[in-house]
Design a protein around this motif. Sequence first.
Motif, PDB file in Angstrom:
ATOM      1  N   LYS A   1       0.795  -1.121  -0.096  1.00  0.00           N
ATOM      2  CA  LYS A   1      -0.085  -0.023  -0.016  1.00  0.00           C
ATOM      3  C   LYS A   1       0.852   1.315   0.076  1.00  0.00           C
ATOM      4  N   LYS A   2       2.047   1.226   0.895  1.00  0.00           N
ATOM      5  CA  LYS A   2       2.939   2.239   0.667  1.00  0.00           C
ATOM      6  C   LYS A   2       3.789   2.464  -0.392  1.00  0.00           C
ATOM      7  N   GLN A   3       4.371   1.445  -0.904  1.00  0.00           N
ATOM      8  CA  GLN A   3       5.260   1.099  -1.781  1.00  0.00           C
ATOM      9  C   GLN A   3       4.669   0.623  -3.078  1.00  0.00           C
ATOM     10  N   THR A   4       3.784   1.448  -3.628  1.00  0.00           N
ATOM     11  CA  THR A   4       2.780   1.279  -4.738  1.00  0.00           C
ATOM     12  C   THR A   4       3.303   0.415  -5.739  1.00  0.00           C
ATOM     13  N   GLU A   5       4.726   0.827  -6.107  1.00  0.00           N
ATOM     14  CA  GLU A   5       5.303   0.172  -7.287  1.00  0.00           C
ATOM     15  C   GLU A   5       5.427  -1.239  -7.216  1.00  0.00           C
ATOM     16  N   LEU A   6       4.981  -1.890  -6.304  1.00  0.00           N
ATOM     17  CA  LEU A   6       5.083  -3.466  -5.963  1.00  0.00           C
ATOM     18  C   LEU A   6       3.782  -3.763  -6.477  1.00  0.00           C
ATOM     19  N   MET A   7       2.641  -2.919  -6.491  1.00  0.00           N
ATOM     20  CA  MET A   7       1.213  -3.363  -6.588  1.00  0.00           C
ATOM     21  C   MET A   7       1.201  -4.036  -8.362  1.00  0.00           C
ATOM     22  N   HIS A   8       1.862  -3.522  -9.135  1.00  0.00           N
ATOM     23  CA  HIS A   8       1.809  -4.233 -10.597  1.00  0.00           C
ATOM     24  C   HIS A   8       2.049  -5.551 -10.452  1.00  0.00           C
ATOM     25  N   ALA A   9       2.992  -6.321  -9.516  1.00  0.00           N
ATOM     26  CA  ALA A   9       3.090  -7.651  -9.412  1.00  0.00           C
ATOM     27  C   ALA A   9       1.863  -8.632  -8.890  1.00  0.00           C
TER      28      ALA A   9
ATOM     29  N   THR B   1       8.944  -9.303  -8.407  1.00  0.00           N
ATOM     30  CA  THR B   1       9.658  -7.895  -7.810  1.00  0.00           C
ATOM     31  C   THR B   1      10.086  -8.364  -6.086  1.00  0.00           C
ATOM     32  N   THR B   2       9.316  -9.124  -5.664  1.00  0.00           N
ATOM     33  CA  THR B   2       9.794  -9.411  -4.131  1.00  0.00           C
ATOM     34  C   THR B   2      10.522 -10.627  -3.906  1.00  0.00           C
ATOM     35  N   GLY B   3      10.154 -11.697  -4.668  1.00  0.00           N
ATOM     36  CA  GLY B   3      10.607 -12.987  -4.351  1.00  0.00           C
ATOM     37  C   GLY B   3       9.767 -13.357  -2.990  1.00  0.00           C
ATOM     38  N   ARG B   4      10.189 -14.686  -2.781  1.00  0.00           N
ATOM     39  CA  ARG B   4       9.233 -15.179  -1.473  1.00  0.00           C
ATOM     40  C   ARG B   4      10.019 -16.075  -0.943  1.00  0.00           C
ATOM     41  N   GLU B   5       9.721 -16.771   0.077  1.00  0.00           N
ATOM     42  CA  GLU B   5      10.288 -17.786   0.957  1.00  0.00           C
ATOM     43  C   GLU B   5      10.115 -19.130   0.049  1.00  0.00           C
ATOM     44  N   GLY B   6      11.047 -19.947  -0.386  1.00  0.00           N
ATOM     45  CA  GLY B   6      10.915 -21.221  -0.958  1.00  0.00           C
ATOM     46  C   GLY B   6      10.658 -20.942  -2.562  1.00  0.00           C
TER      47      GLY B   6
ATOM     48  N   ALA C   1      15.879 -13.013 -14.185  1.00  0.00           N
ATOM     49  CA  ALA C   1      15.661 -12.465 -15.609  1.00  0.00           C
ATOM     50  C   ALA C   1      15.232 -11.065 -15.772  1.00  0.00           C
ATOM     51  N   ASP C   2      14.252 -10.668 -15.006  1.00  0.00           N
ATOM     52  CA  ASP C   2      13.957  -9.271 -14.687  1.00  0.00           C
ATOM     53  C   ASP C   2      14.800  -8.446 -14.340  1.00  0.00           C
ATOM     54  N   TYR C   3      15.793  -8.941 -13.705  1.00  0.00           N
ATOM     55  CA  TYR C   3      16.843  -8.237 -12.938  1.00  0.00           C
ATOM     56  C   TYR C   3      18.006  -8.153 -14.045  1.00  0.00           C
ATOM     57  N   ILE C   4      18.247  -9.294 -14.645  1.00  0.00           N
ATOM     58  CA  ILE C   4      19.434  -9.033 -15.643  1.00  0.00           C
ATOM     59  C   ILE C   4      19.377  -8.815 -17.266  1.00  0.00           C
ATOM     60  N   GLU C   5      18.214  -8.912 -17.704  1.00  0.00           N
ATOM     61  CA  GLU C   5      17.841  -9.032 -19.020  1.00  0.00           C
ATOM     62  C   GLU C   5      18.574  -7.945 -19.907  1.00  0.00           C
ATOM     63  N   PRO C   6      18.921  -8.238 -21.087  1.00  0.00           N
ATOM     64  CA  PRO C   6      19.937  -7.314 -21.787  1.00  0.00           C
ATOM     65  C   PRO C   6      19.925  -5.796 -21.860  1.00  0.00           C
ATOM     66  N   ASN C   7      18.649  -5.564 -21.622  1.00  0.00           N
ATOM     67  CA  ASN C   7      18.342  -4.126 -21.848  1.00  0.00           C
ATOM     68  C   ASN C   7      18.496  -3.264 -20.389  1.00  0.00           C
TER      69      ASN C   7
END
Length: 195
Positions: free
Chosen positions: A77-85, A111-116, A127-133
């Motif tokens: 709710k506070k970090q709304t850029e997470l909401m798209h996921a 965006t966040t990952g999770r346990e396990g 892939a989101d982190y290291i894609e060629p662009n």
Amino acid sequence: MDIKKIQQDLKSLLSPKRYLHSLGVQETAIFLAKRYGCTVDKASVAGLVHDCAKDLNKQQMLNYVDEFDIIIDSVTKKQTELMHAVVGREFARIAFGIQDQGILDAIRYHTTGREGMTLLEKIIYLADYIEPNRNFPGVDELRKVALSNLDKATLMATDRTISHLISQGKLIHHDTISARNSLLCMKEIGTGVSK
């Protein structure tokens, strides 16, 4: 799933820059899936669609939250850029007819990952982190590690995310902390990947 149809529909939903990023994530996800024994088709779809809700404005996302009865935690709710996921998971299900829970979860936690995290979730997160662009200090090192050790690279990406959030004075989602702790606790972290 008709990947060409999904590409066409996605192109009309996203900005050219976001669409290019999505193609880069798809390409990287396919590469990582082949390298680490994940289902290529699932990685391809999840990589392509992971940001399907990213270009929605805040009000549109909130409308989808209401429509899909999505529960949003206090950090999101506070970090709304997470909401798209969170919204993207349901948007992909409705707009593209994706029913595979593994793909939907990979979209949800990219965006966040999770346990396990599952193998597919790690692949899409990374892939989101290291894609060629992507171009930021340390990305080449991260790409190199991703070639030999998916878990180690995912942990490195999580560490960088946490460091960045701290430097920006932002909240850190509890799922990101859980993802990091889970990765650190894995006995296999030194051997390449756990499935």
